[in-house]
Scaffold this motif. Structure first.
Motif, short mmCIF file in Angstrom:
data_model
loop_
_atom_site.label_atom_id
_atom_site.label_comp_id
_atom_site.label_asym_id
_atom_site.label_seq_id
_atom_site.Cartn_x
_atom_site.Cartn_y
_atom_site.Cartn_z
N UNK A 7 4.35 -3.28 6.21
CA UNK A 7 3.12 -2.68 6.71
C UNK A 7 1.98 -2.94 5.75
N UNK A 8 0.84 -3.36 6.28
CA UNK A 8 -0.36 -3.55 5.46
C UNK A 8 -1.25 -2.31 5.56
N UNK A 9 -2.18 -2.21 4.63
CA UNK A 9 -3.04 -1.02 4.62
C UNK A 9 -2.25 0.24 4.41
N UNK A 10 -1.23 0.17 3.53
CA UNK A 10 -0.26 1.26 3.39
C UNK A 10 -0.70 2.35 2.41
N UNK A 11 -1.85 2.19 1.77
CA UNK A 11 -2.21 3.11 0.70
C UNK A 11 -2.85 4.41 1.17
N UNK A 12 -3.32 4.46 2.43
CA UNK A 12 -4.01 5.66 2.90
C UNK A 12 -4.00 5.69 4.43
N UNK A 13 -4.49 6.80 4.99
CA UNK A 13 -4.63 6.91 6.43
C UNK A 13 -3.32 6.74 7.18
N UNK A 14 -3.42 6.07 8.34
CA UNK A 14 -2.22 5.80 9.14
C UNK A 14 -1.14 5.13 8.29
N UNK A 31 5.44 -1.98 1.43
CA UNK A 31 4.14 -1.34 1.61
C UNK A 31 3.08 -2.16 0.89
N UNK A 32 2.26 -2.86 1.67
CA UNK A 32 1.24 -3.74 1.10
C UNK A 32 -0.13 -3.07 1.17
N UNK A 33 -0.88 -3.21 0.07
CA UNK A 33 -2.20 -2.59 0.01
C UNK A 33 -2.98 -3.20 -1.14
N UNK A 34 -4.30 -3.05 -1.08
CA UNK A 34 -5.12 -3.50 -2.21
C UNK A 34 -4.82 -2.67 -3.45
N UNK A 37 -1.33 1.77 -6.49
CA UNK A 37 -1.12 2.95 -7.33
C UNK A 37 -1.02 4.21 -6.48
N UNK A 38 -1.67 4.20 -5.32
CA UNK A 38 -1.61 5.37 -4.43
C UNK A 38 -0.23 5.55 -3.82
N UNK A 39 0.64 4.58 -4.02
CA UNK A 39 2.00 4.64 -3.47
C UNK A 39 3.02 5.12 -4.51
N UNK A 40 2.55 5.45 -5.71
CA UNK A 40 3.47 5.84 -6.78
C UNK A 40 4.31 7.06 -6.40
N UNK A 41 3.72 7.98 -5.64
CA UNK A 41 4.48 9.17 -5.25
C UNK A 41 5.66 8.82 -4.36
N UNK A 48 14.27 2.50 -4.54
CA UNK A 48 14.42 1.11 -4.11
C UNK A 48 14.19 0.89 -2.62
N UNK A 49 14.05 1.96 -1.86
CA UNK A 49 13.81 1.80 -0.42
C UNK A 49 12.41 1.29 -0.12
N UNK A 50 11.51 1.40 -1.10
CA UNK A 50 10.13 0.94 -0.91
C UNK A 50 9.78 -0.13 -1.92
N UNK A 51 9.13 -1.18 -1.44
CA UNK A 51 8.62 -2.25 -2.30
C UNK A 51 7.11 -2.30 -2.14
N UNK A 52 6.35 -1.80 -3.11
CA UNK A 52 4.89 -1.90 -3.03
C UNK A 52 4.45 -3.32 -3.39
N UNK A 53 3.52 -3.86 -2.62
CA UNK A 53 2.98 -5.18 -2.90
C UNK A 53 1.46 -5.13 -2.88
N UNK A 54 0.84 -5.60 -3.95
CA UNK A 54 -0.61 -5.70 -3.99
C UNK A 54 -1.05 -6.87 -3.12
#
Length: 271
Positions: A7-14, A31-34, A37-41, A48-54
Motif C-alpha cells: 500500500x502506498x500513502x501508508x503514513x496517514x489517513x486512509x 507500507x510505502x510512504x514518503x 517514521x510515522x509507521x514506527x508505532x 516482521x509483519x510490516x515492511x516500511x519502504x520510503x
C-alpha cells in the motif's frame, strides 16, 4: 488465507488506518510512504509483519524498485493499493503549470507506475488484486477541485481499461470511491494562488453545503477487509452513505439531458 499487501500513502489517513487493519487481520503489509517514521508505532507492535519502504511514487524508477523489494522480501504481492494522493484546491484558471503537473504526477502517474511495476509479478502468480483509491470526484465533479477531479477521472479511465486487459490473468481491479472523509487530504490541502474574481463564487459554494457530511476514516476498514477477501470483487466500491446517492443523482440528471438531445445525436450519425 494470509495475503501480502503493498500500500502506498501508508503514513496517514486512509493508508495508516488500513495498514493497521490489515496487520490486525494477520496479513503481511509493505507500507510505502514518503515519511516512514510515522509507521514506527506499527513496526513496534507488529514486527516482521510490516515492511516500511520510503517511496515517492512520482519517481518511476523508485516505484519499480519498491515493488521489487516488496516481492523479494515477502515472496509475493497479492494486493496492491494505490492510495498515495492529495488535492489541489482552486479554480481552473488559478492553477499554475507546476501545480497542475504535480497533481497528475502523484494522483495519476504514481498509480500508473506502481501498477505497471506489479503487473509482471501478478501475471506470473496468475492472481492479484489492484485497488485504486479514487473518489466520487472521479465520477462527478465539484467546483474548485478541477485538477483533482481531472486526475481522478484519468485514474478511472485507465483502471477500467486495465480491468478488461488483465482479467484473463486472474487479476482483479477495483476503484474505491469514497465520499468526503475527515482525512488529511482536506486538512492539509494545497491551494492555488487566488484570483479575486472568484472570491464570491467560492464563498457561495463553501456556504452551500454541497459537499455533504463527512464520514469517519476508521469506519472504512471493514469495507476494505471485505473487499480484499472477496473472490469476485467489484470494479467499483463506494465508501460512505453519501457516495452512491450523490453519484446516482448526478447520473440521472446527465441521462435526462442526453435523452433530451438524443435526436440531435442520431442526426450526427448520418445514413
Amino acid at each position: 488465507m494470509s495475503k501480502t499487501i503493498l500500500i502506498t500513502g501508508a503514513s496517514k489517513g486512509f493508508g495508516k488506518v488500513w495498514t493497521e487493519a490489515f496487520l490486525q487481520e494477520g496479513y503481511k503489509v509493505v507500507a510505502a510512504a514518503r515519511n516512514i517514521e510515522t509507521l514506527n508505532d506499527l513496526v513496534s507492535k507488529y514486527g516482521d509483519a510490516i515492511l516500511p519502504l520510503s517511496l515517492d511514487v512520482n519517481d518511476r524508477d523508485a516505484a519499480f524498485s519498491a515493488v521489487k523489494k516488496a516481492h523479494q522480501h515477502f515472496g509475493k504481492i497479492d494486493v496492491l493499493i494505490n492510495n498515495a494522493g492529495y488535492a489541489l484546491f482552486g479554480a481552473i484558471e488559478e492553477a499554475n503549470e507546476q501545480e497542475a503537473r504535480d497533481q497528475f504526477q502523484t494522483n495519476f502517474f504514481g498509480a500508473l507506475w506502481m501498477t505497471q511495476a506489479v503487473l509482471p509479478i501478478m501475471r506470473e502468480q496468475k492472481s492479484g488484486h489492484i485497488i485504486q483509491t479514487s473518489s466520487i470526484l472521479g465520477l462527478i465533479t465539484l467546483p474548485f477541485l478541477g485538477l483533482y477531479n481531472a486526475s481522478k477521472f484519468a485514474l478511472e479511465g485507465f483502471s477500467e481499461t486495465l480491468a478488461a486487459e488483465v482479467k484473463d490473468f486472474g487479476i482483479h481491479v477495483t476503484l474505491v470511491e469514497p465520499n468526503g472523509y475527515a482525512s488529511d487530504i482536506w486538512k492539509n490541502e494545497t491551494h492555488s494562488k487566488g484570483i479575486a474574481a472568484y472570491d464570491g463564487i467560492k464563498k457561495a459554494f463553501s456556504e452551500s453545503g454541497t459537499t455533504g457530511s463527512f464520514g469517519t476514516i476508521e469506519a472504512t476498514s471493514q469495507a476494505l477487509l471485505k473487499l480484499i477477501a472477496a473472490t469476485n470483487p467489484p470494479l467499483r466500491l463506494f465508501l460512505g452513505k453519501v457516495a452512491l446517492p450523490f453519484v446516482k443523482h448526478h447520473y440521472e440528471q446527465r441521462l435526462a439531458v442526453w435523452e433530451e438531445w438524443a435526436e440531435v445525436s442520431e442526426l450526427a450519425h448520418g445514413n
